[in-house]
Scaffold this active site. Structure first.
Site, PDB file in Angstrom:
ATOM      1  N   ASP A 146      70.191  15.193  26.012  1.00  0.00           N
ATOM      2  CA  ASP A 146      70.483  16.069  25.122  1.00  0.00           C
ATOM      3  C   ASP A 146      70.221  16.961  24.963  1.00  0.00           C
ATOM      4  OD1 ASP A 146      70.758  13.274  24.369  1.00  0.00           O
ATOM      5  OD2 ASP A 146      70.627  13.520  22.040  1.00  0.00           O
ATOM      6  N   LYS A 209      76.977  17.085  19.886  1.00  0.00           N
ATOM      7  CA  LYS A 209      76.003  16.036  18.709  1.00  0.00           C
ATOM      8  C   LYS A 209      76.266  17.306  17.323  1.00  0.00           C
ATOM      9  CE  LYS A 209      72.230  15.138  18.546  1.00  0.00           C
ATOM     10  NZ  LYS A 209      70.470  14.712  19.453  1.00  0.00           N
ATOM     11  N   LYS A 245      78.520  12.245  18.582  1.00  0.00           N
ATOM     12  CA  LYS A 245      76.973  12.298  17.977  1.00  0.00           C
ATOM     13  C   LYS A 245      76.239  12.633  17.098  1.00  0.00           C
ATOM     14  CE  LYS A 245      72.408  11.605  19.246  1.00  0.00           C
ATOM     15  NZ  LYS A 245      71.330  11.113  20.319  1.00  0.00           N
TER      16      LYS A 245
END
Length: 309
Positions: A146, A209, A245
């Site tokens: 991430d 995300k 996400k």
């Protein structure tokens, strides 16, 4: 599909600024309308299990210890020790120095380890340091990375720098999937969210995300709606599917189900799987477990019944 080739930063700017503008009022109204939908008991039970299976169970604190990470991994694999029918979560997300602990703890469970990298949460570091952080996490066994984008560069209009950093981190990931964190709370407008989403996807992101969870606002329904529209339209244009996400601020079963409805009605059912949609959270899992037990037994167990994260 490999990372797209762009002739110049000017081409990238022209493309991003050529995207249709976002009707903010319309996006907020649509998100609110979808969030108001009621879910019947049978569908709610299925939705709770689906939401559990989509959780990236997360601990990203300076006080994290190996013991805390091991306990979190145990909960990820068996969220309710008294009920083996509860699904396991999608992944455990930790800092890069805790990846090895998490990988060892989750061996044989099929649960992946995600690691934040690239000077999370600020992203303020030289590219060489960001790449070293990424490579170290992958070498320790992380299946997912991430990363955070350079919001300063993005907001200054230096799209080329952001694009090239994502490309470089994607290369450093090797076989690990790359989730690109936009930190939408700092992007200010939904137009910026749409542009950042497309930039990240064109640079090779496997997931986009919303947030680090370290600033407010984190995930919101209108922001996630825009991102879901982006991945839907990107697949139509390119044939490549990218996941989404939302992370930060998702605390209750009601919150989680609102996001599932949003996914189904915006991107479509192809995204209703942990392969393509995740919930970045920790506290929401306890509420999902409490609501699941209440549906099964008629009794509300309360927060003390489940381990704290």
């Amino acid at each position: 599909m490999s990372t797209e080739t762009l002739n110049s930063a000017a081409d990238l700017r022209a493309f991003l600024h050529g995207l249709p503008g976002v009707d903010q009022v319309g996006a907020e109204e649509r998100a609110a309308r979808l969030a108001s939908r009621s879910i019947k008991t049978t569908a709610k039970a299925a939705a709770i299990d689906l939401a559990i299976s989509m959780v990236d169970l997360t601990t990203l604190e300076g006080a994290d210890t190996a013991g805390k990470v091991r306990a979190l991994c145990a909960k990820a694999a068996r969220p309710d020790p008294s009920d083996a029918s509860v699904p396991k979560v999608a992944a455990v997300c930790v800092y890069s120095d805790m990846v090895e602990v998490a990988v060892t703890s989750l061996a044989g469970t099929g649960i992946g380890v995600a690691s934040v990298a690239t000077a999370f949460p600020s992203g303020r570091a030289p590219l060489e340091a960001k790449l070293a952080d990424t490579r170290a996490a992958v070498a320790a066994g992380a299946a997912e990375i991430d990363m955070v984008i350079d919001r300063g560069a993005f907001l200054a209009g230096d799209y080329g720098k952001v694009f090239e950093e994502i490309v470089a981190v994607k290369d450093a990931c090797g076989s690990a999937h790359l989730k690109v964190i936009l930190e939408t709370g700092e992007l200010a407008t939904l137009d910026h969210v749409r542009r950042a989403s497309w930039l990240a996807m064109r640079a090779g992101a496997d997931f986009i995300k919303t947030s680090t969870g370290k600033i407010s606002p984190a995930a919101t329904l209108p922001v996630t709606l825009v991102m879901l529209e982006a991945v839907r339209d990107y697949r139509t244009a390119t044939g490549r599917q990218v996941g989404v996400k939302p992370a930060g601020g998702i605390r209750t079963t009601k919150d989680a189900i609102k996001y599932l409805v949003l996914v189904n009605e915006t991107a479509g059912p192809d995204w209703l799987t942990p392969d393509w949609f995740r919930l970045g959270a920790s506290s929401v899992l306890n509420d999902l477990l409490m609501q699941r037990r209440k549906l099964a037994t008629g009794v509300y167990s309360g927060p003390d019944y489940f381990t704290l994260d």
